[in-house]
Design an enzyme around this catalytic site. Sequence first.
Site, PDB file in Angstrom:
ATOM      1  N   HIS A   1      -3.388  -5.765   1.192  1.00  0.00           N
ATOM      2  CA  HIS A   1      -2.717  -5.916   2.489  1.00  0.00           C
ATOM      3  C   HIS A   1      -2.664  -7.373   2.940  1.00  0.00           C
ATOM      4  O   HIS A   1      -3.553  -7.809   3.674  1.00  0.00           O
ATOM      5  CB  HIS A   1      -3.486  -5.135   3.560  1.00  0.00           C
ATOM      6  CG  HIS A   1      -3.341  -3.659   3.470  1.00  0.00           C
ATOM      7  ND1 HIS A   1      -2.351  -2.975   4.137  1.00  0.00           N
ATOM      8  CD2 HIS A   1      -4.049  -2.724   2.798  1.00  0.00           C
ATOM      9  CE1 HIS A   1      -2.464  -1.675   3.876  1.00  0.00           C
ATOM     10  NE2 HIS A   1      -3.480  -1.496   3.061  1.00  0.00           N
TER      11      HIS A   1
ATOM     12  N   GLU B   1      -0.928  -8.657   5.255  1.00  0.00           N
ATOM     13  CA  GLU B   1      -0.804  -8.764   6.722  1.00  0.00           C
ATOM     14  C   GLU B   1      -2.166  -8.706   7.421  1.00  0.00           C
ATOM     15  O   GLU B   1      -2.302  -9.107   8.561  1.00  0.00           O
ATOM     16  CB  GLU B   1       0.136  -7.670   7.260  1.00  0.00           C
ATOM     17  CG  GLU B   1      -0.443  -6.265   7.379  1.00  0.00           C
ATOM     18  CD  GLU B   1      -0.557  -5.517   6.049  1.00  0.00           C
ATOM     19  OE1 GLU B   1      -0.176  -6.086   5.010  1.00  0.00           O
ATOM     20  OE2 GLU B   1      -1.044  -4.366   6.067  1.00  0.00           O
TER      21      GLU B   1
ATOM     22  N   CYS C   1       0.838  -1.197   0.000  1.00  0.00           N
ATOM     23  CA  CYS C   1       0.000   0.000   0.000  1.00  0.00           C
ATOM     24  C   CYS C   1       0.879   1.255   0.000  1.00  0.00           C
ATOM     25  O   CYS C   1       1.550   1.523  -0.971  1.00  0.00           O
ATOM     26  CB  CYS C   1      -0.980  -0.053   1.170  1.00  0.00           C
ATOM     27  SG  CYS C   1      -2.376   1.069   0.984  1.00  0.00           S
TER      28      CYS C   1
END
EC number: 6.3.5.3
Lengths: 81, 232
Positions: B203, B205, B86
Site C-alpha cells: 500500500h 498510499e 491490494c
Amino acid sequence: MKKVRVIVRLRQGVLDPQGKTAEHALHSLGFEEVRDVRIGKYIELELDETLEADKLHEHVKEMCDKLLANPVIEDYEIVEG
Amino acid sequence: MRVSVLIFPGSNCDMDAIHAWSKVLHAKVTPVWHKDHDLANPDLVFIPGGFSFGDYLRSGAIARFSPVMNDVAAFAKKGGYLFGVCNGFQILCEMGLLPGALLTNKHLKFLCQDVNIRVASTRSPFTANLTKDRILHIPIAHGMGQYFADEDTLDRLEDGDQVAFRYCDAAGDASDAANPNGSARSIAGITDAAGRILGMMPHPERHAEAELGSVDGATLLSCIMQHLSKAA
C-alpha cells in the site's frame, strides 16, 4: 425448479494451504491414512426450467466461466439432478 | 493530474488514497462510486484496497462486474492508466487486465506489517523515475496476497520486464524468508505488457507522509504523476 450443483476445486499444482492445514490436523487426530486434503467450494443453484436442458447446461457453464470459478486457479464440475 | 479513485461497497483504503493523492501529491481527485457511469475524464484510475463485496466468492470477483468497470475497461483500452493496490490488484487480475491471480497467503494468516520491496523494473512510467533495485519500505495488509501464475506466464512476465516489485529483505535479497505470503518468484507487483496498468499488493498510499513511517509510498505515487503531468 431444477437444482444444479457446482463443485469448484483449486487446480492441480495450485498450493492449497487450507487443505494442508486440515491434513495436518487430521494427522494429529490420529488419522494417519490421510494422504492429501484439498478444500474447494460447493455451490447450489436453483434454476427455472423455462430453458431446455441443453441450453440450461450451457448457461450454467457460462456462469462458471464468467463468475463462479477463476480458470487461472480453479476447475469446476457441474452436477445435475 | 486528474485521478479518479473507485469506491466499492467494502473498499476501505479509498480515503487514504484520496488523502495521499490530493493532500500529499496535490492531484485533482474525484471519488467515483462503483455504480457511476462517469469516470470524470481522469489521467489515472486508482483502484484502492479493501474487501469489495466482502471478498465473497473470490477477492475482486464481484467488483469486476460493477457498472463502472465497463468504463474502466474502455478507458484502459483507449490507453488510459490504471493503478490497483491490494484489492485493486485482485480486481485487475479478475478482469483479466493483468495475468495471474492472488491466492490465500501461504501461511493462511492475514498479514499487516511493513515490508521491503525492491524495484525490479523501471520499464513502465510507474517506476521509471526510481533507481532499479532501490528498496522501498511499504506496508502490506492482506489475507489473499499470494501471487500465482503458471510457469509460462511467470516466464513471460520476466521476459517482458513486467515484474515491477519483489519482496526482499533489508539488503535487497528476494529470499524465501523475505517473501511474506509465498508469492511466486517473490512478486509484489506487476504491469501489463504496455506498461500502463500496475497492480501491487503493498500500500504506497499508507506510507505517503513521514509522520506515518515513511515517504517511500509518496515517492512511488509521484512517478506516474510526473509522467502524466508531463504528458498533459
